[in-house]
Scaffold this active site. Structure first.
Site, PDB file in Angstrom:
ATOM      1  N   ASP A  10      10.373 -19.743  15.675  1.00 24.59           N
ATOM      2  CA  ASP A  10      11.739 -19.496  15.705  1.00 24.59           C
ATOM      3  C   ASP A  10      11.746 -17.827  16.164  1.00 24.59           C
ATOM      4  OD1 ASP A  10      14.682 -19.566  15.223  1.00 24.59           O
ATOM      5  OD2 ASP A  10      14.055 -18.190  13.516  1.00 24.59           O
ATOM      6  N   ARG A  11      12.787 -17.172  16.679  1.00 26.09           N
ATOM      7  CA  ARG A  11      12.809 -15.806  16.872  1.00 26.09           C
ATOM      8  C   ARG A  11      13.401 -14.999  15.769  1.00 26.09           C
ATOM      9  NH1 ARG A  11      16.669 -13.121  21.507  1.00 26.09           N
ATOM     10  NH2 ARG A  11      18.361 -12.853  19.684  1.00 26.09           N
ATOM     11  N   ASP A  12      14.677 -15.271  15.477  1.00 28.13           N
ATOM     12  CA  ASP A  12      15.296 -14.290  14.385  1.00 28.13           C
ATOM     13  C   ASP A  12      15.034 -14.712  13.090  1.00 28.13           C
ATOM     14  OD1 ASP A  12      16.751 -12.871  16.792  1.00 28.13           O
ATOM     15  OD2 ASP A  12      17.927 -14.664  16.939  1.00 28.13           O
ATOM     16  N   HIS A  89      24.102 -22.966  23.473  1.00 27.95           N
ATOM     17  CA  HIS A  89      25.457 -23.622  23.078  1.00 27.95           C
ATOM     18  C   HIS A  89      26.018 -23.160  21.595  1.00 27.95           C
ATOM     19  CE1 HIS A  89      23.395 -26.377  26.045  1.00 27.95           C
ATOM     20  NE2 HIS A  89      24.217 -26.302  26.561  1.00 27.95           N
ATOM     21  N   CYS A  95      25.235 -30.481  21.559  1.00 30.14           N
ATOM     22  CA  CYS A  95      24.249 -30.567  22.843  1.00 30.14           C
ATOM     23  C   CYS A  95      22.747 -31.261  22.019  1.00 30.14           C
ATOM     24  CB  CYS A  95      23.851 -29.380  23.389  1.00 30.14           C
ATOM     25  SG  CYS A  95      23.197 -28.179  21.942  1.00 30.14           S
ATOM     26  N   CYS A  97      19.874 -29.826  22.518  1.00 26.66           N
ATOM     27  CA  CYS A  97      18.965 -28.751  22.286  1.00 26.66           C
ATOM     28  C   CYS A  97      18.983 -27.933  21.112  1.00 26.66           C
ATOM     29  CB  CYS A  97      18.719 -28.053  23.690  1.00 26.66           C
ATOM     30  SG  CYS A  97      20.233 -26.951  23.937  1.00 26.66           S
TER      31      CYS A  97
END
Length: 180
Positions: A10-12, A89, A95, A97
Protein backbone atom coordinates in the site's frame (compact mmCIF):
# COMPACT_ATOMS: atom_id res chain seq x y z
CA UNK A 1 2.08 -19.37 3.18
CA UNK A 2 3.28 -20.23 -0.30
CA UNK A 3 6.78 -18.98 -1.05
CA UNK A 4 6.68 -15.24 -1.68
CA UNK A 5 7.16 -14.42 -5.37
CA UNK A 6 6.26 -10.70 -5.21
CA UNK A 7 5.59 -8.04 -2.61
CA UNK A 8 2.78 -5.53 -3.06
CA UNK A 9 2.72 -2.46 -0.86
CA UNK A 10 0.00 0.00 0.00
CA UNK A 11 1.29 3.55 -0.53
CA UNK A 12 -0.12 6.00 2.03
CA UNK A 13 0.56 5.09 5.64
CA UNK A 14 2.67 2.09 4.63
CA UNK A 15 5.50 3.34 2.40
CA UNK A 16 5.01 7.10 2.69
CA UNK A 17 3.45 9.39 5.27
CA UNK A 18 -0.29 9.66 4.74
CA UNK A 19 -1.12 13.15 3.51
CA UNK A 20 -4.84 13.05 2.65
CA UNK A 21 -5.50 13.62 -1.05
CA UNK A 22 -1.87 14.54 -1.67
CA UNK A 23 -1.23 15.97 -5.11
CA UNK A 24 2.08 17.64 -4.19
CA UNK A 25 5.27 15.61 -4.77
CA UNK A 26 7.14 17.88 -2.35
CA UNK A 27 5.00 16.54 0.50
CA UNK A 28 6.04 12.90 -0.06
CA UNK A 29 7.97 11.53 2.92
CA UNK A 30 9.03 7.88 3.09
CA UNK A 31 8.20 6.19 6.37
CA UNK A 32 11.05 4.76 8.45
CA UNK A 33 12.26 1.46 7.03
CA UNK A 34 10.27 1.76 3.79
CA UNK A 35 13.20 2.28 1.42
CA UNK A 36 15.11 -0.47 3.21
CA UNK A 37 12.14 -2.84 2.85
CA UNK A 38 11.90 -2.17 -0.89
CA UNK A 39 15.67 -2.64 -1.24
CA UNK A 40 15.51 -5.94 0.66
CA UNK A 41 12.79 -7.28 -1.64
CA UNK A 42 14.73 -6.16 -4.71
CA UNK A 43 17.94 -7.79 -3.41
CA UNK A 44 15.95 -11.01 -3.03
CA UNK A 45 15.17 -10.75 -6.74
CA UNK A 46 11.43 -10.34 -6.26
CA UNK A 47 9.20 -7.95 -8.17
CA UNK A 48 7.42 -5.17 -6.30
CA UNK A 49 4.32 -3.08 -6.85
CA UNK A 50 2.27 -0.44 -5.11
CA UNK A 51 -1.49 -0.96 -4.90
CA UNK A 52 -3.33 2.08 -3.61
CA UNK A 53 -6.84 3.47 -3.38
CA UNK A 54 -6.79 7.05 -4.69
CA UNK A 55 -10.41 8.14 -4.30
CA UNK A 56 -9.37 11.79 -4.51
CA UNK A 57 -9.51 11.38 -8.29
CA UNK A 58 -13.10 10.11 -8.23
CA UNK A 59 -14.06 12.81 -5.74
CA UNK A 60 -12.61 15.54 -7.98
CA UNK A 61 -9.93 16.50 -5.44
CA UNK A 62 -6.96 15.21 -7.47
CA UNK A 63 -6.16 14.59 -11.09
CA UNK A 64 -4.54 11.50 -12.55
CA UNK A 65 -1.52 13.70 -13.25
CA UNK A 66 -1.35 14.73 -9.56
CA UNK A 67 -1.29 11.09 -8.45
CA UNK A 68 1.25 10.18 -11.12
CA UNK A 69 3.59 13.00 -9.97
CA UNK A 70 3.29 11.90 -6.34
CA UNK A 71 3.90 8.26 -7.32
CA UNK A 72 6.95 9.26 -9.37
CA UNK A 73 8.43 11.16 -6.42
CA UNK A 74 7.72 8.29 -4.03
CA UNK A 75 9.32 5.88 -6.50
CA UNK A 76 12.47 8.05 -6.61
CA UNK A 77 12.68 8.22 -2.81
CA UNK A 78 12.02 4.52 -2.29
CA UNK A 79 14.55 3.25 -4.80
CA UNK A 80 12.21 2.14 -7.57
CA UNK A 81 9.34 -0.31 -7.64
CA UNK A 82 8.25 -2.34 -10.65
CA UNK A 83 4.63 -1.21 -10.94
CA UNK A 84 2.36 1.47 -9.52
CA UNK A 85 -1.37 0.74 -9.62
CA UNK A 86 -4.23 2.64 -8.08
CA UNK A 87 -7.99 2.67 -7.98
CA UNK A 88 -9.19 6.14 -9.05
CA UNK A 89 -12.80 5.57 -8.07
CA UNK A 90 -14.82 7.09 -5.25
CA UNK A 91 -15.78 4.64 -2.49
CA UNK A 92 -19.42 4.43 -3.62
CA UNK A 93 -18.56 3.61 -7.26
CA UNK A 94 -18.70 -0.15 -6.64
CA UNK A 95 -15.67 -0.83 -8.81
CA UNK A 96 -13.84 -4.17 -8.58
CA UNK A 97 -10.44 -2.54 -8.08
CA UNK A 98 -11.04 -0.60 -4.88
CA UNK A 99 -9.60 -2.35 -1.85
CA UNK A 100 -10.95 -4.38 -0.04
CA UNK A 101 -12.01 -5.87 -3.39
CA UNK A 102 -9.32 -7.97 -5.11
CA UNK A 103 -8.95 -6.11 -8.42
CA UNK A 104 -5.73 -4.21 -7.69
CA UNK A 105 -4.04 -7.28 -6.26
CA UNK A 106 -5.05 -9.48 -9.20
CA UNK A 107 -3.94 -6.86 -11.72
CA UNK A 108 -0.60 -6.35 -9.97
CA UNK A 109 0.06 -10.10 -9.83
CA UNK A 110 -0.72 -10.45 -13.54
CA UNK A 111 1.46 -7.47 -14.44
CA UNK A 112 4.34 -8.91 -12.41
CA UNK A 113 3.84 -12.40 -13.85
CA UNK A 114 3.19 -14.16 -10.55
CA UNK A 115 0.27 -16.05 -9.06
CA UNK A 116 -1.83 -14.04 -6.61
CA UNK A 117 -1.37 -16.70 -3.91
CA UNK A 118 2.39 -16.08 -4.06
CA UNK A 119 2.01 -12.35 -3.36
CA UNK A 120 2.51 -10.68 -0.02
CA UNK A 121 0.41 -7.54 0.43
CA UNK A 122 1.62 -5.12 3.10
CA UNK A 123 -0.72 -2.36 4.25
CA UNK A 124 -1.85 -0.27 7.18
CA UNK A 125 -5.61 -0.87 7.24
CA UNK A 126 -8.04 -3.77 7.11
CA UNK A 127 -8.92 -3.04 3.46
CA UNK A 128 -5.36 -3.99 2.48
CA UNK A 129 -5.46 -7.34 4.27
CA UNK A 130 -8.99 -8.06 3.08
CA UNK A 131 -8.09 -7.28 -0.55
CA UNK A 132 -5.17 -9.70 -0.25
CA UNK A 133 -7.44 -12.41 1.11
CA UNK A 134 -10.08 -11.78 -1.57
CA UNK A 135 -7.39 -12.26 -4.23
CA UNK A 136 -5.98 -15.39 -2.58
CA UNK A 137 -2.82 -13.52 -1.55
CA UNK A 138 -1.37 -13.13 1.93
CA UNK A 139 -1.91 -9.82 3.73
CA UNK A 140 0.09 -8.35 6.57
CA UNK A 141 -1.09 -5.38 8.59
CA UNK A 142 1.49 -2.78 9.58
CA UNK A 143 -0.58 -0.61 11.92
CA UNK A 144 0.07 3.06 12.50
CA UNK A 145 -1.62 5.72 14.60
CA UNK A 146 -4.49 5.95 12.11
CA UNK A 147 -5.23 2.20 12.07
CA UNK A 148 -8.44 1.48 13.92
CA UNK A 149 -7.85 -0.42 17.18
CA UNK A 150 -10.44 -3.02 16.15
CA UNK A 151 -8.43 -3.71 12.98
CA UNK A 152 -5.23 -4.08 15.00
CA UNK A 153 -6.95 -6.65 17.22
CA UNK A 154 -8.61 -8.43 14.29
CA UNK A 155 -5.35 -8.92 12.40
CA UNK A 156 -2.96 -9.31 15.35
CA UNK A 157 -1.81 -12.73 14.08
CA UNK A 158 -1.20 -11.22 10.62
CA UNK A 159 0.72 -8.10 11.56
CA UNK A 160 4.18 -6.63 11.95
CA UNK A 161 5.31 -3.50 13.78
CA UNK A 162 6.73 -1.91 10.62
CA UNK A 163 7.15 -2.53 6.90
CA UNK A 164 10.78 -3.62 7.16
CA UNK A 165 10.00 -6.29 9.75
CA UNK A 166 7.02 -7.43 7.65
CA UNK A 167 9.30 -7.95 4.65
CA UNK A 168 12.11 -9.55 6.66
CA UNK A 169 9.67 -11.99 8.22
CA UNK A 170 8.05 -12.86 4.89
CA UNK A 171 11.42 -13.52 3.25
CA UNK A 172 12.66 -15.61 6.18
CA UNK A 173 13.49 -19.12 4.98
CA UNK A 174 11.64 -20.56 8.01
CA UNK A 175 8.02 -20.50 6.78
CA UNK A 176 4.93 -20.37 8.90
CA UNK A 177 5.23 -17.01 10.67
CA UNK A 178 1.77 -15.93 9.63
CA UNK A 179 -1.10 -18.39 9.41
CA UNK A 180 -3.55 -18.04 6.53
Amino acid sequence: MTTVSAVLFDRDGTLVADVPYNGDPDRVRPLPGAAEAVALVRRAGLPTAVVSNQSGIGRGLLTVEDVDRVDKRADELLGGLDAWLYCPHAPDAGCPCRKPRPGLILTAAARLGVRPDACLVVGDIAADVLAARAAGAHGVLVPNDATAPAEVRRFARHSAPDVLIAVRTALDPCPGRWPR
